[in-house]
Design an enzyme around this catalytic site. Structure first.
Site, short mmCIF file in Angstrom:
data_model
loop_
_atom_site.label_atom_id
_atom_site.label_comp_id
_atom_site.label_asym_id
_atom_site.label_seq_id
_atom_site.Cartn_x
_atom_site.Cartn_y
_atom_site.Cartn_z
N ARG A 146 0.85 -1.19 0.00
CA ARG A 146 0.00 0.00 0.00
C ARG A 146 0.89 1.24 0.00
O ARG A 146 2.03 1.19 0.48
CB ARG A 146 -0.90 0.03 1.24
CG ARG A 146 -1.81 -1.18 1.37
CD ARG A 146 -2.50 -1.21 2.72
NE ARG A 146 -3.34 -2.40 2.87
CZ ARG A 146 -2.93 -3.56 3.38
NH1 ARG A 146 -1.67 -3.68 3.80
NH2 ARG A 146 -3.75 -4.59 3.48
N HIS A 240 -3.66 3.22 -5.33
CA HIS A 240 -3.90 1.78 -5.13
C HIS A 240 -3.80 0.99 -6.44
O HIS A 240 -3.75 -0.24 -6.42
CB HIS A 240 -5.30 1.60 -4.52
CG HIS A 240 -5.32 0.67 -3.35
ND1 HIS A 240 -4.50 0.83 -2.24
CD2 HIS A 240 -6.05 -0.45 -3.10
CE1 HIS A 240 -4.75 -0.14 -1.38
NE2 HIS A 240 -5.68 -0.93 -1.88
N ARG A 243 -0.97 -1.48 -6.88
CA ARG A 243 -1.17 -2.65 -6.00
C ARG A 243 -2.10 -3.65 -6.71
O ARG A 243 -1.83 -4.85 -6.72
CB ARG A 243 -1.76 -2.18 -4.67
CG ARG A 243 -2.08 -3.30 -3.66
CD ARG A 243 -2.44 -2.66 -2.33
NE ARG A 243 -3.11 -3.55 -1.41
CZ ARG A 243 -2.48 -4.40 -0.59
NH1 ARG A 243 -1.18 -4.51 -0.61
NH2 ARG A 243 -3.18 -5.15 0.25
N HIS A 266 -3.49 -9.65 2.92
CA HIS A 266 -4.93 -9.83 3.12
C HIS A 266 -5.16 -10.87 4.21
O HIS A 266 -4.58 -11.95 4.18
CB HIS A 266 -5.59 -10.33 1.84
CG HIS A 266 -5.71 -9.29 0.77
ND1 HIS A 266 -5.93 -9.60 -0.56
CD2 HIS A 266 -5.65 -7.94 0.82
CE1 HIS A 266 -5.99 -8.49 -1.28
NE2 HIS A 266 -5.81 -7.47 -0.46
N TYR A 275 -9.03 -11.09 -7.88
CA TYR A 275 -8.05 -11.05 -8.98
C TYR A 275 -8.14 -12.32 -9.83
O TYR A 275 -7.95 -12.27 -11.04
CB TYR A 275 -6.64 -10.86 -8.43
CG TYR A 275 -6.51 -9.59 -7.64
CD1 TYR A 275 -6.56 -8.34 -8.26
CD2 TYR A 275 -6.39 -9.61 -6.25
CE1 TYR A 275 -6.47 -7.16 -7.53
CE2 TYR A 275 -6.30 -8.43 -5.51
CZ TYR A 275 -6.35 -7.21 -6.16
OH TYR A 275 -6.27 -6.05 -5.43
#
Length: 294
Positions: A146, A240, A243, A266, A275
């Site tokens: 991040r 973001h 990322r 996560h 994803y």
């Protein structure tokens, strides 16, 4: 209610070891509820009913707050009341019946690998700023961290020899590798440029601004927008975006979800699953366009 909020925040810090961003978000949400209830003449948490809390949620809906914002406020209230009920501060959990609105999950903006390369190739000059910007962009795409984690990196968090960074999110730590492009950009920045930017001062932070102070998220956002425009990228990218690109491109090229989950930090793999879903959708689109008998 102020006392109870402060106790809850201390509990999150000391017992739950919650990340700083989450703690700030909880506090912000609860302070807003407190103000609303005080305007209704309610100051004692023991006198707050589920009807009072529902009226606050209706107030948010009436004022056109997004479903995501309302859901976050409900999550904050539920966590707060769960804590108070367990500690015996209240006899009933007034937040138990609150239900979050359904959120339509938007797919994140993903740049193609070619567009990402174009973006990363924009800082090409020899000025300290461009050398630093190149290192920041390369490292962000190489690790998927991040922007807040990028700006909080310390020099000692980088192992150039082995090629990894140590990233901290609250009390949690994760080790993320990076490749040769990021390594070369970092080496160039660290060997001379960073010391020039600090200009005789001292800083433990890896990335600093032209005044030698730690780089801010806002400062990074500005430079990202600048280089995106320079690269001719029309997509509305945010800090973001790189990322998301990191994760999507890894999954697209065969990385397993558990590894990607670990690198992204996560806590739940369902967050990483998006994803994989994106990749399946892209495969279906390619098939529909290319197969003669689709």
């Amino acid at each position: 209610m102020e006392t109870e909020i402060n106790s809850f925040i201390i509990y999150l810090h000391n017992v739950k070891k919650t990340s700083e961003n989450t703690v700030l978000s909880y506090r912000r949400d609860l302070v807003k509820v407190k103000r609303y209830l005080e305007e209704q003449g309610i100051k004692d948490v023991r006198k707050i009913t589920s009807t009072n809390l529902n009226s606050y949620i209706l107030y948010l809906e009436k004022n056109k707050f997004s479903a995501a914002t309302i859901s976050r406020n409900i999550a904050s209230l539920k966590a707060f009341y769960h804590y108070m009920y367990r500690e015996g501060i209240v006899n009933t959990d007034a937040a138990e019946e609150l239900h979050a609105p359904k959120i339509e999950k938007k797919m994140p903006e993903i740049l193609s690998a070619q567009d990402v390369i174009k973006l990363l190739e924009q800082p090409v000059g020899d000025s300290p700023k461009e050398i630093r910007d190149k290192a920041m962009l390369e490292l962000l795409y190489a690790t998927g961290i991040r922007v807040s984690e990028l700006t909080n990196l310390m020099v000692n968090d980088v192992n150039l020899q082995v090629g990894y960074i140590l990233c901290r999110d609250g009390e949690k730590e994760r080790v993320i590798p990076f490749g040769s492009e990021a390594k070369n950009a970092l080496m160039r920045y660290l060997e001379k440029t960073r010391m020039d930017m600090i200009s005789g001062g001292e800083s433990e932070y890896l990335f600093v601004n032209c005044s030698g102070q730690p780089m801010s998220r806002q400062g990074f956002w500005k430079l990202l927008k600048y280089y995106a425009k320079k690269a001719g990228i029309t997509a509305d990218i945010t800090p973001h975006t790189l990322r998301h690109c990191f994760a999507a491109h890894l999954v697209e090229n065969g990385a397993d979800l558990r590894s990607v989950q670990e690198m992204l930090g996560h806590s739940d793999i369902s967050t990483t699953q998006i994803y994989a879903n994106m990749n399946q959708n892209r495969i279906r689109e390619v098939y529909a366009r290319a197969h003669p008998r689709h």
